[in-house]
Enzyme design. Structure first.
Site, short mmCIF file in Angstrom:
data_model
loop_
_atom_site.label_atom_id
_atom_site.label_comp_id
_atom_site.label_asym_id
_atom_site.label_seq_id
_atom_site.Cartn_x
_atom_site.Cartn_y
_atom_site.Cartn_z
N TYR A 150 23.45 33.32 -1.24
CA TYR A 150 22.64 33.41 -0.01
C TYR A 150 23.21 34.41 1.01
CZ TYR A 150 20.40 31.67 4.29
OH TYR A 150 19.71 31.57 5.47
N ALA A 194 22.00 19.75 7.93
CA ALA A 194 22.74 18.58 8.43
C ALA A 194 22.03 17.79 9.54
CB ALA A 194 24.13 19.00 8.86
N GLN A 221 34.58 19.00 9.26
CA GLN A 221 34.11 20.39 9.31
C GLN A 221 33.24 20.57 10.56
OE1 GLN A 221 33.14 18.04 7.12
NE2 GLN A 221 31.17 18.48 6.13
N ARG A 287 32.78 26.76 11.76
CA ARG A 287 31.89 27.88 12.09
C ARG A 287 31.33 27.67 13.49
NH1 ARG A 287 27.40 29.18 7.85
NH2 ARG A 287 29.14 30.26 6.86
P1 NAD Z 1 12.07 27.58 5.72
O1 NAD Z 1 12.47 27.33 4.31
O2 NAD Z 1 11.48 26.46 6.47
O3 NAD Z 1 11.12 28.84 5.83
C1 NAD Z 1 11.16 29.92 4.93
C2 NAD Z 1 9.77 30.11 4.40
O4 NAD Z 1 9.76 31.25 3.52
C3 NAD Z 1 9.29 28.92 3.56
O5 NAD Z 1 8.11 28.37 4.12
C4 NAD Z 1 9.06 29.49 2.20
O6 NAD Z 1 7.96 28.94 1.51
C5 NAD Z 1 8.83 30.96 2.52
N1 NAD Z 1 9.07 31.79 1.33
C6 NAD Z 1 10.06 31.67 0.41
N2 NAD Z 1 9.88 32.56 -0.57
C7 NAD Z 1 8.76 33.27 -0.26
C8 NAD Z 1 8.08 34.31 -0.91
N3 NAD Z 1 8.50 34.81 -2.07
N4 NAD Z 1 6.95 34.80 -0.33
C9 NAD Z 1 6.50 34.28 0.85
N5 NAD Z 1 7.10 33.28 1.50
C10 NAD Z 1 8.24 32.78 0.95
O7 NAD Z 1 13.40 28.12 6.45
P2 NAD Z 1 13.64 28.43 7.99
O8 NAD Z 1 14.69 27.49 8.43
O9 NAD Z 1 12.36 28.51 8.70
O10 NAD Z 1 14.31 29.88 7.89
C11 NAD Z 1 13.63 31.07 8.25
C12 NAD Z 1 14.56 32.26 8.08
O11 NAD Z 1 15.72 32.06 8.91
C13 NAD Z 1 15.09 32.44 6.66
O12 NAD Z 1 15.23 33.82 6.39
C14 NAD Z 1 16.45 31.81 6.72
O13 NAD Z 1 17.32 32.34 5.74
C15 NAD Z 1 16.89 32.19 8.12
N6 NAD Z 1 17.92 31.28 8.65
C16 NAD Z 1 17.62 29.99 8.92
C17 NAD Z 1 18.61 29.15 9.41
C18 NAD Z 1 18.33 27.71 9.74
O14 NAD Z 1 19.25 27.01 10.17
N7 NAD Z 1 17.12 27.21 9.60
C19 NAD Z 1 19.92 29.63 9.60
C20 NAD Z 1 20.19 30.95 9.27
C21 NAD Z 1 19.18 31.78 8.80
#
Ligand code: NAD
Length: 336
Positions: A150, A194, A221, A287
């Site tokens: 990731y 979490a 942690q 973190r």
């Molecule tokens: P989430 O899983 O709720 O939302 C991500 C969405 O992307 C999902 O609805 C999923 O169906 C969609 N998705 C996945 N693969 C796809 C594809 N191939 N085509 C189209 N859509 C696709 O997660 P989130 O918490 O809303 O996170 C949003 C962004 O923020 C992500 O990039 C995540 O890595 C980043 N992020 C989130 C957090 C957190 O704490 N939530 C922390 C750091 C980074």
């Protein structure tokens, strides 16, 4: 601006859904929300938004998603909490296709600005061994030793944004989110993080009378958690700024996992017996977000106290939990 087309990739997810809701509140009239999930699995979906169910790993689908876009917000990724990312590294890495193809489509379509959601998982693991983490500074991502799978995908995609900016002049903006939580997100099923997992466990313990909670790791942690409203505000501020390099978007209110459980128990009005699964995925020891840079650039940082955000989140998950249990009971009574 409010008649320009805004595209939110991952709009069926937690943060993407909240961003779409916020653009509507701000009076934007042309919003396109794109997600791979079938519509009935989106956390938030609105009738006056152009909703598309598309796999954005596919280049042609990215061209459809990006058509006529003024701004693109890429929040789409195959991700979840530690339980997911430590066991699904390939899926996490494959999200590289989403950002790469979206950037290519953005360039072809002449998009004005492009936002990429990166993560604190890009930071060097050696800087996160101490639970008393003083806060990760943006420079701590290099030399690189990101979270396997990731984190490396995020780091690579950050660089891809930089190259599209430098080589093609696309105004890319990159925020490194530190744990985001709040209503309308995943709270069960294996991808939850979490705060949601702990709220659900406390609610479950209350509902079933099994007054025990299992905690992943030693509970010592530490992390910081940013409420969803702060995250959305930060996304707008960073997108509208001239900040070209990746920047932290997170709370600097650090708490141990045991401290997080204390807070949720207080909100739930219950004290539970704790067991610790030290073999469960637990991530780094410490973190926190160093917010020096975001304060300097924006004179702003996420500020909603964890207790307040958790109260709102707990109430929402309790509502979802109760509705689900009622449905299950009705199904069982009807022999379904
Ligand atoms: P989430 O899983 O709720 O939302 C991500 C969405 O992307 C999902 O609805 C999923 O169906 C969609 N998705 C996945 N693969 C796809 C594809 N191939 N085509 C189209 N859509 C696709 O997660 P989130 O918490 O809303 O996170 C949003 C962004 O923020 C992500 O990039 C995540 O890595 C980043 N992020 C989130 C957090 C957190 O704490 N939530 C922390 C750091 C980074």
């Amino acid at each position: 601006m409010k008649d320009q087309l805004i595209v939110v990739a991952g709009g069926g997810g937690f943060i993407g859904g909240a961003l779409v809701a916020d653009f509507r509140r701000r009076g934007y009239r042309r919003i396109r929300s794109v997600d791979i999930k079938p519509f009935d699995e989106w956390y938030q979906r609105f009738d006056n938004v152009e909703n598309l169910s598309l796999d954005l790993k596919n280049k042609d689908n990215c061209a459809i998603a990006a058509r006529d876009a003024h701004e693109i917000y890429n929040l789409a990724a195959d991700m979840g909490g530690m339980g997911f990312i430590e066991t699904h590294k390939t899926e996490c890495m494959l999200s590289v296709l989403i950002n790469t193809h979206l950037l290519m489509a953005a360039r072809e379509g002449g998009v004005n600005r492009y936002f990429y959601a990166s993560s604190a998982c890009v930071y060097n693991a050696d800087k996160q061994r101490d639970p008393d983490n003083p806060g990760l500074k943006e420079e701590d991502a290099y030399p690189a030793l990101a979270e396997d799978g990731y984190g490396w995908e995020k780091l690579f995609s950050e660089r891809m944004c930089r190259h599209f900016r430098e080589d093609y002049g696309i105004r890319t903006r990159v925020a490194r989110f530190h744990n985001v939580y709040g209503p309308h997100g995943t709270w069960d099923g294996g991808r939850e993080k979490a705060p949601a997992a702990i709220c659900r466990k406390v609610i479950e313990a209350k509902a079933t009378g099994r007054r025990r909670i299992e905690i992943w790791g030693t509970g010592r942690q530490t992390r910081s958690f940013m409420y969803i409203d702060d995250c959305i505000e930060g996304i707008h501020r960073i997108m509208d700024s001239s900040i070209e390099e990746p920047i932290n978007l997170g709370s600097s209110e650090m708490v141990s996992i045991n401290g997080l459980v204390d807070l949720v128990e207080e909100i739930g009005g219950i004290e539970l017996e704790r067991t610790y699964d030290v073999k469960a995925p637990k991530g780094v020891n410490g973190r926190n977000s160093d917010n020096t840079l975001i304060r300097r650039y924006l004179d702003w940082e996420p500020s909603l106290p964890l207790r307040t955000g958790l109260q709102r989140t707990y109430a929402w998950i309790e509502g979802e939990y109760t509705a689900r249990e009622r449905l299950r009971a009705a199904d069982a009574a009807a022999g379904r």
